[in-house]
Design an enzyme around this catalytic site. Structure first.
Site, short mmCIF file in Angstrom:
data_model
loop_
_atom_site.label_atom_id
_atom_site.label_comp_id
_atom_site.label_asym_id
_atom_site.label_seq_id
_atom_site.Cartn_x
_atom_site.Cartn_y
_atom_site.Cartn_z
N HIS A 70 0.80 -1.20 0.16
CA HIS A 70 0.20 0.14 0.16
C HIS A 70 1.07 0.98 -0.03
CE1 HIS A 70 -3.52 2.39 1.99
NE2 HIS A 70 -3.20 2.68 0.61
N GLU A 118 1.66 8.70 -4.30
CA GLU A 118 2.36 7.96 -3.18
C GLU A 118 3.89 8.73 -3.28
OE1 GLU A 118 1.66 5.46 -0.86
OE2 GLU A 118 -0.19 6.20 -1.48
N HIS A 122 4.20 10.98 0.30
CA HIS A 122 4.95 10.26 1.24
C HIS A 122 6.56 10.10 0.80
CE1 HIS A 122 1.34 8.97 2.97
NE2 HIS A 122 0.87 8.38 1.98
#
Ligand SMILES: *[C@@H]1O[C@H](CO)[C@@H](O)[C@H](O)[C@H]1NC(C)=O
Ligand SMILES: *[C@@H]1O[C@H](CO)[C@@H](O)[C@H](O)[C@H]1NC(C)=O
Ligand SMILES: *[C@@H]1O[C@H](CO)[C@@H](O)[C@H](O)[C@H]1NC(C)=O
Length: 258
Positions: A70, A118, A122
Site C-alpha cells: 500500500h 504516493e 510520502h
C-alpha cells in the site's frame, strides 16, 4: 522573524534538508525530515475491494495473487516537497515489478497516478534519507522491503490460508506475523456488510534505518486526499472476534464470498 530562523535551521542541518528546491528554500511547505518512524503498509486485495463496494470500482488483475504494497509512509508527515516531480521514465525499469507488487486496484486510477500520488505525499518526505533520495530509489527501496517482509509465506506457514468459511483468532495472526514484523505493528481489519471482520492490512513500523521496533505515539494521520482508501479504511483487528481472511476473487472482487 520566522523566515530567517527557517533559513538558519536549514543551513545548519545541511543539504539533506533542502529538498530539491535549493534555489527557493521558502517553498518548503513542511519541516523536511522531521520524522523518526516510517510505516510500511501491506494490503490484502481480497478485502480491499470489499471495502470499496459502495464507492469505487475495483479491478484485480489475475496476476495479483499475494499481499500488495500500500505504501511506505514517513510517520505523520506528508507532501514535503511539491517541487520534486516524478516522471513515468523514473519507474520504467521497475514497472514490471511494481505493477505486480504495488498495483492500483481501482478502475479509475492509472498505475502511474497512484505511484505519483504516493511519491508526492510520502516519498518526498522519505527522500531525505540515504537510499530513498530519488523517486526511483524510493520505489526500489520499497520493493526491497516487500521482499524482506514476506507475510504471505508467514501466514501460509502458520496454516492461515484465504477462505470464505474459516476464521482465525487475533492471537493466531499475531503469532504467525510477530516473528517477521516485530511487535510494533498494527493488524487491520475491515467490517463487511454482514458484520464479518476481514483481514485487510498490516502496518509495520520501522526506524529510518529500516530496522523494526520504532514506536511513536499515534497522532492524527495526515489528511488523505485519496478518498479511495478512506472508503476502505481499516481498524485494528478486534482481539476477541474471529477474523476472516477472504480469498481474492477476480470475477467478483467486491463480493468474494457471496
Ligand atoms: C496497471 O498495470 C498493469 C500491468 O501493466 C495493467 O495490467 C493494469 O491494467 C494497469 N492498471 C490500470 C488501472 O491501468
Ligand atoms: C469453504 O470454502 C472453500 C473456499 O474458500 C470451499 O472450497 C469449501 O468447500 C468450503 N467448505 C465448506 C465446509 O463450506
Ligand atoms: C537503527 O536505528 C535505531 C534508532 O535510531 C537504533 O537504535 C538501531 O541501533 C539502528 N540499527 C542499526 C542496525 O543500525
Amino acid at each position: 522573524m520566522a523566515a530567517p530562523l527557517l533559513l538558519v535551521a536549514i543551513l545548519l542541518s545541511g543539504p539533506a534538508l533542502t529538498c530539491q528546491c535549493t534555489n527557493d528554500l521558502f517553498q518548503i511547505e513542511k519541516p523536511f525530515c522531521g520524522w523518526e518512524c516510517i510505516t510500511f503498509a501491506l494490503m490484502w486485495p481480497g478485502a480491499f475491494c470489499v471495502g470499496l463496494k459502495k464507492s469505487l470500482e475495483c479491478n484485480i488483475p489475475q496476476y495479483i495473487q499475494s499481499w500488495t504494497i500500500h505504501g511506505l509512509w514517513p510517520m505523520y508527515q506528508g507532501s514535503c516537497c511539491s517541487c520534486w516531480p516524478i516522471f513515468p521514465s523514473d519507474l520504467e525499469e521497475l514497472e514490471p515489478e511494481i505493477s505486480h507488487l504495488w498495483p492500483t486496484l481501482l478502475k479509475t486510477t492509472s498505475n502511474f497516478t497512484f505511484w505519483k500520488n504516493e511519491w508526492i505525499k510520502h516519498g518526498s518526505c522519505a527522500a531525505c534519507v540515504e537510499g530513498m533520495n530519488s523517486p526511483t530509489r524510493y520505489f526500489q527501496r520499497t520493493l526491497k522491503l516487500r521482499g524482506h517482509f514476506d507475510i504471505d509465506r508467514a501466514l501460509m506457514d502458520a496454516g492461515i490460508k484465504p477462505s470464505c468459511n474459516k476464521t482465525y483468532q487475533f492471537e493466531d495472526l499475531h503469532s504467525a506475523l510477530a516473528p517477521i514484523i516485530g511487535d510494533k505493528y498494527e493488524i487491520q481489519c475491515l467490517k463487511d456488510d454482514e458484520g464479518r471482520e476481514l483481514l485487510i492490512q498490516v502496518k509495520i513500523s520501522l526506524f529510518r534505518n529500516f530496522t523494526l521496533g520504532c514506536h511513536k505515539t499515534p497522532q492524527a494521520e495526515p489528511t488523505d486526499a485519496r478518498t479511495a482508501w478512506k472508503a476502505s479504511e481499516g481498524h485494528p483487528c478486534p482481539k476477541d472476534t474471529p477474523v476472516f481472511y477472504f480469498p481474492i476473487s477476480y470475477e467478483h472482487p467486491h463480493d468474494p464470498c457471496d
